[in-house]
Enzyme design. Structure first.
Site, PDB file in Angstrom:
ATOM      1  N   ASP A  89       0.852  -1.187   0.000  1.00 22.80           N
ATOM      2  CA  ASP A  89       0.000   0.000   0.000  1.00 22.80           C
ATOM      3  C   ASP A  89       0.897   1.249   0.000  1.00 22.80           C
ATOM      4  OD1 ASP A  89      -2.386   1.454   0.220  1.00 22.80           O
ATOM      5  OD2 ASP A  89      -2.425   1.326   2.415  1.00 22.80           O
ATOM      6  N   ASP A 111       3.041   4.967  -5.409  1.00 17.74           N
ATOM      7  CA  ASP A 111       2.288   6.201  -5.198  1.00 17.74           C
ATOM      8  C   ASP A 111       3.128   7.401  -5.605  1.00 17.74           C
ATOM      9  OD1 ASP A 111       0.825   8.351  -4.418  1.00 17.74           O
ATOM     10  OD2 ASP A 111       0.484   7.681  -2.364  1.00 17.74           O
ATOM     11  N   GLY A 186      -7.909   8.487   7.048  1.00 13.91           N
ATOM     12  CA  GLY A 186      -8.115   8.781   8.456  1.00 13.91           C
ATOM     13  C   GLY A 186      -9.571   8.867   8.873  1.00 13.91           C
ATOM     14  N   HIS A 218      -9.020   4.954  -2.455  1.00 14.08           N
ATOM     15  CA  HIS A 218      -8.378   4.984  -1.128  1.00 14.08           C
ATOM     16  C   HIS A 218      -9.294   5.740  -0.177  1.00 14.08           C
ATOM     17  CE1 HIS A 218      -4.165   3.573  -1.828  1.00 14.08           C
ATOM     18  NE2 HIS A 218      -4.669   3.553  -3.055  1.00 14.08           N
ATOM     19  N   SER A 221     -13.000   4.729   4.445  1.00 11.23           N
ATOM     20  CA  SER A 221     -13.661   4.399   5.707  1.00 11.23           C
ATOM     21  C   SER A 221     -14.888   5.283   5.896  1.00 11.23           C
ATOM     22  CB  SER A 221     -12.692   4.580   6.885  1.00 11.23           C
ATOM     23  OG  SER A 221     -11.887   3.420   7.029  1.00 11.23           O
ATOM     24  N   ASP A 263      -9.132   1.021   6.269  1.00 17.04           N
ATOM     25  CA  ASP A 263      -8.238   0.771   7.393  1.00 17.04           C
ATOM     26  C   ASP A 263      -8.785   1.418   8.667  1.00 17.04           C
ATOM     27  OD1 ASP A 263      -6.106   0.191   9.034  1.00 17.04           O
ATOM     28  OD2 ASP A 263      -4.682   1.522   8.065  1.00 17.04           O
ATOM     29  N   SER A 264      -9.097   2.705   8.589  1.00 17.74           N
ATOM     30  CA  SER A 264      -9.510   3.440   9.793  1.00 17.74           C
ATOM     31  C   SER A 264     -10.725   2.824  10.479  1.00 17.74           C
ATOM     32  CB  SER A 264      -9.810   4.899   9.437  1.00 17.74           C
ATOM     33  OG  SER A 264      -8.648   5.538   8.961  1.00 17.74           O
TER      34      SER A 264
HETATM   35  O1  G3H Z   1      -2.698   4.878   3.793  1.00 18.80           O
HETATM   36  C1  G3H Z   1      -3.088   4.798   4.951  1.00 18.80           C
HETATM   37  C2  G3H Z   1      -3.340   3.499   5.600  1.00 18.80           C
HETATM   38  O2  G3H Z   1      -4.445   3.616   6.461  1.00 18.80           O
HETATM   39  C3  G3H Z   1      -2.112   2.997   6.322  1.00 18.80           C
HETATM   40  O3  G3H Z   1      -1.817   3.778   7.421  1.00 18.80           O
HETATM   41  O4  G3H Z   1       0.627   4.299   7.225  1.00 18.80           O
HETATM   42  O5  G3H Z   1      -0.570   4.427   9.450  1.00 18.80           O
HETATM   43  O6  G3H Z   1      -0.111   2.210   8.367  1.00 18.80           O
HETATM   44  P1  G3H Z   1      -0.387   3.684   8.156  1.00 18.80           P
HETATM   45  P1  13P Z   2      -9.092   4.965   5.441  1.00 17.25           P
HETATM   46  O1  13P Z   2      -8.189   5.778   6.334  1.00 17.25           O
HETATM   47  O2  13P Z   2     -10.276   5.763   5.006  1.00 17.25           O
HETATM   48  O3  13P Z   2      -9.489   3.668   6.059  1.00 17.25           O
HETATM   49  O4  13P Z   2      -8.251   4.643   4.095  1.00 17.25           O
HETATM   50  C1  13P Z   2      -7.312   3.591   4.059  1.00 17.25           C
HETATM   51  C2  13P Z   2      -6.454   3.609   2.841  1.00 17.25           C
HETATM   52  O5  13P Z   2      -6.717   4.273   1.857  1.00 17.25           O
HETATM   53  C3  13P Z   2      -5.255   2.760   2.843  1.00 17.25           C
HETATM   54  O6  13P Z   2      -4.486   2.927   1.691  1.00 17.25           O
HETATM   55 ZN    ZN Z   3      -4.500   4.873   0.874  1.00 15.85          ZN
END
Ligand code: G3H
Ligand code: 13P
Ligand code: ZN
Ligand code: NA
Length: 316
Positions: A89, A111, A186, A218, A221, A263-264
């Site tokens: 990612d 990216d 986020g 992306h 959430s 993720d969030s």
């Molecule tokens: O791109 C954002 C994802 O939620 C990953 O977050 O870099 O804190 O692991 P992180």
């Molecule tokens: P969220 O923070 O909205 O969950 O997005 C996660 C994400 O895009 C990871 O690459």
């Molecule tokens: Zn992302």
């Protein structure tokens, strides 16, 4: 073994659904994701961020994902398991992508969205040329999301320009394209009073330029308010946490959007469960007594996402 995204995306576009891309950093998250996806018979993209590599070690995460292929079979009633992708990612540069390609990842994201257009093309093309020799698929990005993208904080987003996507996709050879249409990373995606809508009109414009090409969202959430409430009722302090409405994501999933990153929401589900245990059972000190409920909460959330939002359930 692990699979790349090629066939999964082709099927998702035809079927009008999106494959979940869930981030993982530890065993409990990996188990919850796999349990949710096996129980709903959904394919899954396990994704590893730069932060995850720093937190948990790339090699450990890679073997965990490879182990997940066997794990999925063991917990499947028919023993068949589900398609699993291990994806990098937000790969920041060629070297990071190469390291993941050389070490068992089946898909990577480069990216280059923060780079000038021509440099983004150049870096992305370089990753594609390397990755494709090994059957690894590549996601590129055009447009900048608002909020925190790893270390790069974008104050405001720049929507993807539909005029650019065809040229970018042709010249880079990417397998999928992440776009910026108002989602962001986020738990604080919009300010109170702001119109919390994504630009489905720009998505439609983009689809016209590259019909049938796999699109990635992306920052998807939804920040469920029941989870925010549990967190705040149990000692947490999350003020004005706002996400993308699930109805908008459901609409997007029916289009060429075939990968939705979440993720969030998972972080909120785990935190809510753990805060509840700490608040209600202050005598507990066995990590399994709070990580277990966190894992269950995450699984239930992701099952619901697969069924109600992404539509990936039943497509394993
Ligand atoms: O791109 C954002 C994802 O939620 C990953 O977050 O870099 O804190 O692991 P992180
Ligand atoms: P969220 O923070 O909205 O969950 O997005 C996660 C994400 O895009 C990871 O690459
Ligand atoms: Zn992302
Ligand atoms: Na779709």
């Amino acid at each position: 073994g692990l699979v790349n995204t090629k066939e999964l995306f082709a099927k998702a576009i035809k079927g009008g659904y999106a494959i979940p891309a869930y981030n993982f950093n530890n065993m409990e998250q990996m188990q919850a994701i796999l349990q949710a996806c096996v129980e709903t018979q959904s394919p899954v993209i396990l994704q590893v961020s730069k932060g995850a590599r720093e937190y948990a070690n790339q090699t450990l995460l890679r073997y965990m994902a490879q182990g997940a292929v066997q794990y999925a079979k063991e917990i499947s009633p028919d023993g068949k398991g589900i398609p699993i992708v291990l994806h990098l990612d937000h790969g920041p540069d060629f070297e990071t992508c190469k390291s993941c390609i050389d070490n068992g990842f089946s898909s990577v994201m480069i990216d280059g969205s923060h780079l000038p257009y021509e440099e983004n093309i150049k870096e992305t093309r370089r990753v594609v040329e390397y990755a494709h020799q090994f059957g690894v698929t590549v996601e590129g990005e055009l447009g900048v999301l608002a909020g925190v993208e790893d270390d790069v904080k974008a104050e405001s987003h720049t929507y993807t320009q539909p005029e650019e996507v065809e040229d970018f996709v042709k010249r880079t050879g990417v397998d999928s394209l992440a776009i910026a249409i108002g989602t962001s990373h986020g738990a604080f995606k919009f300010k109170p009073g702001e119109n919390p809508k994504i630009r489905l009109d720009i998505l439609a414009e983009i689809e016209k330029r590259i019909p049938g090409f796999p699109i990635v969202l992306h920052g998807s959430s939804s920040v469920p308010q029941d989870l925010v409430k549990i967190i705040n009722e149990n000692g947490g302090k999350l003020k004005d946490a706002i996400g993308i409405g699930e109805d908008q994501l459901r609409a997007a999933a029916k289009s060429a959007v075939c990968k939705i990153n979440i993720d969030s929401d998972g972080r909120l589900a785990m935190t809510a469960a753990i805060r509840k245990v700490f608040n209600e059972k202050p005598a507990e000190f066995d990590p399994r007594k709070y990580l277990g409920p966190a894992r269950t909460a995450l699984k239930e959330l992701y099952k619901r996402k697969n069924i109600e939002v992404l539509g990936s359930a039943g497509h394993a």
